[in-house]
Design a protein around this motif. Structure first.
Motif, PDB file in Angstrom:
ATOM      1  N   GLY A  16       0.882  -1.088   0.029  1.00 46.45           N
ATOM      2  CA  GLY A  16      -0.060  -0.077   0.102  1.00 46.45           C
ATOM      3  C   GLY A  16       1.035   1.115  -0.149  1.00 46.45           C
ATOM      4  O   GLY A  16       0.400   2.148  -0.638  1.00 46.45           O
ATOM      5  N   LEU A  17       1.860   1.204   0.690  1.00 42.39           N
ATOM      6  CA  LEU A  17       2.870   2.488   0.873  1.00 42.39           C
ATOM      7  C   LEU A  17       3.473   2.600  -0.230  1.00 42.39           C
ATOM      8  O   LEU A  17       3.841   3.743  -0.632  1.00 42.39           O
ATOM      9  N   PHE A  18       3.716   1.410  -0.864  1.00 42.05           N
ATOM     10  CA  PHE A  18       4.694   1.771  -2.298  1.00 42.05           C
ATOM     11  C   PHE A  18       3.745   2.305  -3.294  1.00 42.05           C
ATOM     12  O   PHE A  18       4.318   3.061  -4.169  1.00 42.05           O
ATOM     13  N   LEU A  19       2.332   1.982  -3.352  1.00 39.50           N
ATOM     14  CA  LEU A  19       1.613   2.800  -4.079  1.00 39.50           C
ATOM     15  C   LEU A  19       1.155   4.243  -3.531  1.00 39.50           C
ATOM     16  O   LEU A  19       0.798   5.118  -4.551  1.00 39.50           O
ATOM     17  N   ILE A  20       1.418   4.610  -2.200  1.00 36.07           N
ATOM     18  CA  ILE A  20       0.909   5.986  -1.936  1.00 36.07           C
ATOM     19  C   ILE A  20       2.004   6.909  -1.902  1.00 36.07           C
ATOM     20  O   ILE A  20       2.227   7.900  -2.266  1.00 36.07           O
ATOM     21  N   GLN A  21       3.031   6.245  -0.859  1.00 31.73           N
ATOM     22  CA  GLN A  21       4.408   7.081  -0.908  1.00 31.73           C
ATOM     23  C   GLN A  21       5.422   6.007  -0.711  1.00 31.73           C
ATOM     24  O   GLN A  21       6.070   6.017   0.252  1.00 31.73           O
ATOM     25  N   PRO A  22       6.134   6.051  -1.940  1.00 30.36           N
ATOM     26  CA  PRO A  22       7.238   5.009  -2.423  1.00 30.36           C
ATOM     27  C   PRO A  22       8.428   5.452  -1.372  1.00 30.36           C
ATOM     28  O   PRO A  22       9.126   4.559  -0.961  1.00 30.36           O
ATOM     29  N   LYS A  23       8.456   6.669  -1.370  1.00 29.97           N
ATOM     30  CA  LYS A  23       9.999   7.408  -0.528  1.00 29.97           C
ATOM     31  C   LYS A  23      10.011   6.796   0.854  1.00 29.97           C
ATOM     32  O   LYS A  23      11.121   6.582   1.356  1.00 29.97           O
ATOM     33  N   TYR A  24       8.905   6.734   1.619  1.00 30.15           N
ATOM     34  CA  TYR A  24       8.857   6.399   2.736  1.00 30.15           C
ATOM     35  C   TYR A  24       8.241   4.996   3.084  1.00 30.15           C
ATOM     36  O   TYR A  24       7.901   4.445   4.273  1.00 30.15           O
ATOM     37  N   ALA A  25       8.062   3.927   2.217  1.00 33.58           N
ATOM     38  CA  ALA A  25       7.305   2.997   2.213  1.00 33.58           C
ATOM     39  C   ALA A  25       8.060   1.818   3.064  1.00 33.58           C
ATOM     40  O   ALA A  25       7.481   1.333   4.130  1.00 33.58           O
ATOM     41  N   VAL A  26       9.255   1.764   2.822  1.00 35.00           N
ATOM     42  CA  VAL A  26      10.120   0.646   3.634  1.00 35.00           C
ATOM     43  C   VAL A  26      10.196   1.144   5.304  1.00 35.00           C
ATOM     44  O   VAL A  26       9.771   0.351   6.126  1.00 35.00           O
ATOM     45  N   THR A  27      10.634   2.318   5.484  1.00 30.99           N
ATOM     46  CA  THR A  27      10.756   2.671   6.685  1.00 30.99           C
ATOM     47  C   THR A  27       9.264   2.932   7.585  1.00 30.99           C
ATOM     48  O   THR A  27       9.479   2.385   8.858  1.00 30.99           O
ATOM     49  N   MET A  28       8.301   3.245   6.769  1.00 32.88           N
ATOM     50  CA  MET A  28       7.226   3.443   7.581  1.00 32.88           C
ATOM     51  C   MET A  28       6.444   1.719   7.737  1.00 32.88           C
ATOM     52  O   MET A  28       6.042   1.883   8.783  1.00 32.88           O
ATOM     53  N   THR A  29       6.720   1.105   7.030  1.00 33.65           N
ATOM     54  CA  THR A  29       6.239  -0.247   6.952  1.00 33.65           C
ATOM     55  C   THR A  29       6.999  -1.043   8.313  1.00 33.65           C
ATOM     56  O   THR A  29       6.215  -1.593   9.002  1.00 33.65           O
TER      57      THR A  29
END
Length: 352
Positions: A231-244
């Motif tokens: 979901g975060l890769f689709l919404i905000q790729p920049k923060y996807a890994v860290t926020m996940t």
């Protein structure tokens, strides 16, 4: 004869009352020791596994598992304390920057409110603006109350006490793990053979349920983490890994969840005028909430030995009666009830 029975009844009643009064005063100050006992009880199958698998003596198996536990707890405490202190230092250094950013966000939000409500009737527009301002003021007051000087100093003043409690817990845990078989033998000496057999069945059911609960919770957390990453890769790729990673670590804690991160994040983007990102984050939060509410009871039921419906009912009633603690312990009470029924302690042989 009647006098003798009456005396025994009075004596038993007095003993029970004394035990209840003693428990009322002793249990609150004995929490680290009680938790150490429960931890040793649930770690016992791992100790026995190491003994059987690698032909270890009990002392070596206990020492190995204890050292691993100490290392794990030390790592968590170290990173928690260092991250907490570093964040406090960073926030204190960057406070002026944050204040200016909040002021900018406040002005930007006022412009957005005026823009969104410009086509509304004057009274409705004023009412919406006043409601929004009141909401923001309440958030600000709550924030200031939460981080006021008294509460912060009270929190830091509790750290030495927490450290002592942790030290007592670790020492008691090692001693309990080492002497648990002896403690069981001493306990069983005061029980009839039939009662001891029933207690063994009940303890086995509870241990199996506990490990099943932990396994199910980890599986649900991994599912949540995978869905969050996509979901975060689709919404905000920049923060996807860290926020996940942050959301997954928080989601592992039973009484928290992904919504504690996604909801404020979505609200921030909404106030900043990024409506599209805000809506997507809220949708992701709802999806994760649905997954947890639908998948978790099924997983819990499969791994602790209950069907989905009793698990769901136990979790819901526990939540309503005792809050988060009830949500977590509800299924265990059902397991305990069935174990008591299986051993004949509770009998429900009736027909209506």
């Amino acid at each position: 004869m009647n006098k003798s029975i009456t005396r025994k009844l009075i004596l038993r009643t007095l003993v029970i009352i004394c035990l209840i009064i003693g428990a009322y005063f002793i249990i609150p100050v004995s929490v680290p020791i009680i938790l150490a006992g429960f931890t040793a009880f649930f770690l016992e199958p791992i100790v026995m596994f190491f003994k059987r698998k690698w032909k270890m003596s009990r002392k070596i198996a206990v020492a190995f598992i204890y050292i691993m536990s100490v290392i794990f707890i030390s790592i968590i405490c170290y990173f928690t304390i260092t991250q907490l202190m570093s964040q406090i230092i960073v926030v204190s250094k960057q406070a002026p920057y944050y204040i200016s950013k909040i002021s900018e966000m406040w002005l930007h939000m006022q412009d957005n409110i005026s823009k969104y409500t410009e086509d509304f009737p004057a009274e409705m527009s004023a009412s919406l603006q006043n409601t929004t301002l009141d909401f923001i003021k309440k958030i600000e007051e709550s924030f200031l109350n939460f981080f006021n000087y008294t509460k912060v100093t009270a929190f830091f003043s509790e750290i030495p006490s927490l450290f002592i409690s942790l030290l007592v817990y670790m020492i008691a845990l090692f001693l309990f793990m080492l002497d648990l078989p002896k403690l069981k033998q001493v306990t069983y000496k005061y029980l009839k053979p039939s009662t001891a057999k029933k207690m063994k069945i009940i303890s086995k059911r509870l241990k199996d349920a506990f490990f099943g609960f932990m396994k199910a919770h980890l599986l649900v957390s991994f599912i949540i983490g995978g869905v969050t990453l996509v979901g975060l890769f689709l919404i905000q790729p920049k923060y996807a890994v860290t926020m996940t990673l942050i959301i997954w670590l928080i989601d592992i804690i039973p009484f928290l969840g992904s919504i504690i991160i996604l909801a404020p994040w979505g609200l921030y983007h909404l106030l900043m005028g990024n409506t599209s990102i805000s809506v997507q984050l809220f949708i992701l939060a709802v999806i994760l909430l649905i997954i947890r509410r639908v998948v978790e009871p099924k997983m819990m039921g499969d791994h602790i030995g209950l069907s989905t419906l009793p698990t769901l009912i136990a979790m819901f009633i526990g939540l309503q009666l005792f809050g988060i603690i009830g949500l977590l312990t509800g299924p265990f009470f059902i397991i305990l009830f069935f174990a008591l029924k299986e051993t004949g302690i509770i009998k429900l042989n009736f027909k209506i």
